[in-house]
Design a protein around this motif. Structure first.
Motif, short mmCIF file in Angstrom:
data_model
loop_
_atom_site.label_atom_id
_atom_site.label_comp_id
_atom_site.label_asym_id
_atom_site.label_seq_id
_atom_site.Cartn_x
_atom_site.Cartn_y
_atom_site.Cartn_z
N ILE A 2 47.15 21.25 64.13
CA ILE A 2 47.15 22.59 63.55
C ILE A 2 47.49 23.63 64.60
O ILE A 2 48.30 24.53 64.39
CB ILE A 2 45.78 22.90 62.90
CG1 ILE A 2 45.57 21.98 61.70
CG2 ILE A 2 45.72 24.35 62.48
CD1 ILE A 2 44.22 22.13 61.05
N GLU A 3 46.90 23.47 65.82
CA GLU A 3 47.16 24.41 66.90
C GLU A 3 48.63 24.34 67.32
O GLU A 3 49.26 25.36 67.61
CB GLU A 3 46.25 24.11 68.09
CG GLU A 3 46.44 25.11 69.23
CD GLU A 3 45.52 24.80 70.40
OE1 GLU A 3 45.67 25.48 71.43
OE2 GLU A 3 44.66 23.91 70.27
N ASP A 5 51.21 23.54 65.41
CA ASP A 5 52.01 24.23 64.39
C ASP A 5 51.89 25.75 64.53
O ASP A 5 52.87 26.47 64.33
CB ASP A 5 51.55 23.80 63.00
CG ASP A 5 52.33 22.58 62.50
OD1 ASP A 5 53.14 22.06 63.28
OD2 ASP A 5 52.10 22.16 61.36
N GLU A 6 50.69 26.22 64.87
CA GLU A 6 50.48 27.66 65.02
C GLU A 6 51.31 28.20 66.17
O GLU A 6 51.97 29.22 66.05
CB GLU A 6 49.00 27.94 65.25
CG GLU A 6 48.66 29.42 65.34
CD GLU A 6 47.17 29.66 65.46
OE1 GLU A 6 46.72 30.00 66.57
OE2 GLU A 6 46.46 29.49 64.45
N SER A 9 54.91 28.23 65.19
CA SER A 9 55.23 29.32 64.27
C SER A 9 55.38 30.63 65.03
O SER A 9 56.25 31.45 64.72
CB SER A 9 54.17 29.44 63.18
OG SER A 9 52.94 29.93 63.69
N GLN A 43 54.89 30.66 57.57
CA GLN A 43 53.51 30.50 58.01
C GLN A 43 53.09 31.64 58.93
O GLN A 43 51.96 32.15 58.85
CB GLN A 43 53.36 29.15 58.74
CG GLN A 43 51.96 28.89 59.31
CD GLN A 43 51.92 27.58 60.09
OE1 GLN A 43 52.60 26.61 59.74
NE2 GLN A 43 51.14 27.56 61.16
N ALA A 44 54.01 32.06 59.79
CA ALA A 44 53.70 33.16 60.72
C ALA A 44 53.41 34.45 59.96
O ALA A 44 52.48 35.19 60.30
CB ALA A 44 54.87 33.37 61.68
N SER A 47 50.02 34.11 58.05
CA SER A 47 48.86 34.13 58.95
C SER A 47 48.63 35.48 59.60
O SER A 47 47.66 35.67 60.33
CB SER A 47 49.04 33.06 60.05
OG SER A 47 49.18 31.77 59.48
N PHE A 49 50.65 36.87 61.81
CA PHE A 49 51.22 36.96 63.15
C PHE A 49 52.42 37.90 63.17
O PHE A 49 52.80 38.42 64.22
CB PHE A 49 51.66 35.58 63.65
CG PHE A 49 50.57 34.54 63.64
CD1 PHE A 49 49.25 34.89 63.90
CD2 PHE A 49 50.86 33.21 63.36
CE1 PHE A 49 48.25 33.94 63.88
CE2 PHE A 49 49.87 32.25 63.34
CZ PHE A 49 48.55 32.62 63.59
#
Length: 328
Positions: A2-3, A5-6, A9, A43-44, A47, A49
């Motif tokens: 998960i980290e 992918d974050e 992104s 996703q960014a 979330s 970001f």
């Protein structure tokens, strides 16, 4: 995972938004498929970001508008951005332009538009383009013959809006406030004045603003009231004036005597209208904006982002949700 992918992104967003890379180019740089890059960019945004802000002076805050409509039961809400606003004049200009844009896009176009007067409405009139509508007649809904240097403002506002729409302006030939009740009653019973008020009461739509309860009021500037008068009204609970009538936080008249000497349509005419557009902006008008919206004086609000957020952060217990618009 998960980290990872974050972080991917975030890197994809940096390449896309800050370095102007295409999704194919980002895929090559990060060794990812174009589909994966698209998913990372989405996703960014989801979330938080990435925040995309439209900074043009005529940009609107659509999510805030939706919240405002839902929270206060408005037919519509127009909220302008406060990004980059340096002073009250710029904020007023943006809001007036938004009101002019809203009127221009309004369908069906009202045959008769009832308007109040003051600095805000004067700004709206100036921002309307020639030909903004075809054949719209304008009628004043409250007295506006000034007692001093601001003479002519009310008349010129109505005439400008009408002329730019190829229509006619009907003026209310009376001061906003009279010294004696008997004089006011005599004026409103005059055949010419009563004919204007009858026309105003049957308007298809209304356009008005609201003033803060302070010494900067246009009613003080025009010579109708003194700064001391306004201080006394505030002591009695006034948060501002709507078409020349001072109201408290619940939208109720503060001084019945003063209201009785005020020439024009009563507030009930706005509450009973199918379309009543309030144009209100600025921190000094947050309280009167809540009174206007909360007591059902408008169906549409044109305002700035900070005023809108104030309305959302400080809801009133007097919100108008009964849906009985159009019933005087």
């Amino acid at each position: 995972m998960i980290e990872s992918d974050e972080l991917l992104s975030i890197r994809a967003a940096e390449l896309y938004y800050e370095e102007d890379k295409t999704q194919d180019e980002i895929g090559s740089i990060l060794a990812l498929t174009r589909w994966k890059v698209g998913r990372l960019l989405a996703q960014a945004k989801a979330s938080g970001f990435v925040r995309i802000e439209i900074v043009h002076p005529r940009a609107r805050r659509l999510p805030v508008e939706r919240r405002l409509r839902e929270a206060w039961g408005l037919t519509d809400a127009i909220v302008v951005s406060t990004s980059g606003v340096d002073d009250q004049d710029e904020l007023q200009t943006r809001t007036a332009q938004a009101a002019a844009d809203y009127l221009t896009a309004l369908r069906p176009t009202p045959r008769t538009l009832g308007i109040s007067w003051g600095r805000t409405l004067d700004d709206v009139a100036r921002h309307l383009q020639d030909g903004w509508a075809a054949g719209v007649d304008v009628v004043q809904i409250n007295g506006g013959v000034s007692l001093n240097r601001r003479a002519g403002t009310a008349a010129s506002t109505a005439v400008t809006i009408a002329q730019k729409a190829g229509g006619h302006a009907t003026l209310l030939p009376s001061p906003a406030i009279l010294e004696r009740l008997e004089t006011k009653q005599a004026i409103e019973s005059d055949r010419a004045v009563s004919a204007v008020l009858d026309l105003a009461s049957g308007a298809d739509a209304y356009l008005f603003s609201a003033g803060a309860a302070d010494a900067g009021s246009v009613l003080v500037d025009s010579g109708y009231l003194t700064a001391h008068d306004v201080t006394e009204l505030v002591r009695r609970g006034a948060v501002g004036d709507v078409v020349g009538r001072y109201v408290d936080s619940a939208g109720a008249i503060v001084d019945a005597g003063l209201d009785g000497r005020t020439v024009g349509l009563p507030l009930e005419s706005l509450r009973g209208a199918q379309l009543s557009i309030a144009v209100i902006a600025g921190a000094a008008k947050h309280a009167v904006a809540r009174a206007v919206v909360g007591s059902g004086l408008c169906t549409v609000l044109v305002t700035d982002e900070e005023t809108a957020l104030s309305l959302l952060d400080h809801p009133s217990s007097n919100q108008h949700h009964d849906g009985q618009r159009g019933t005087p």
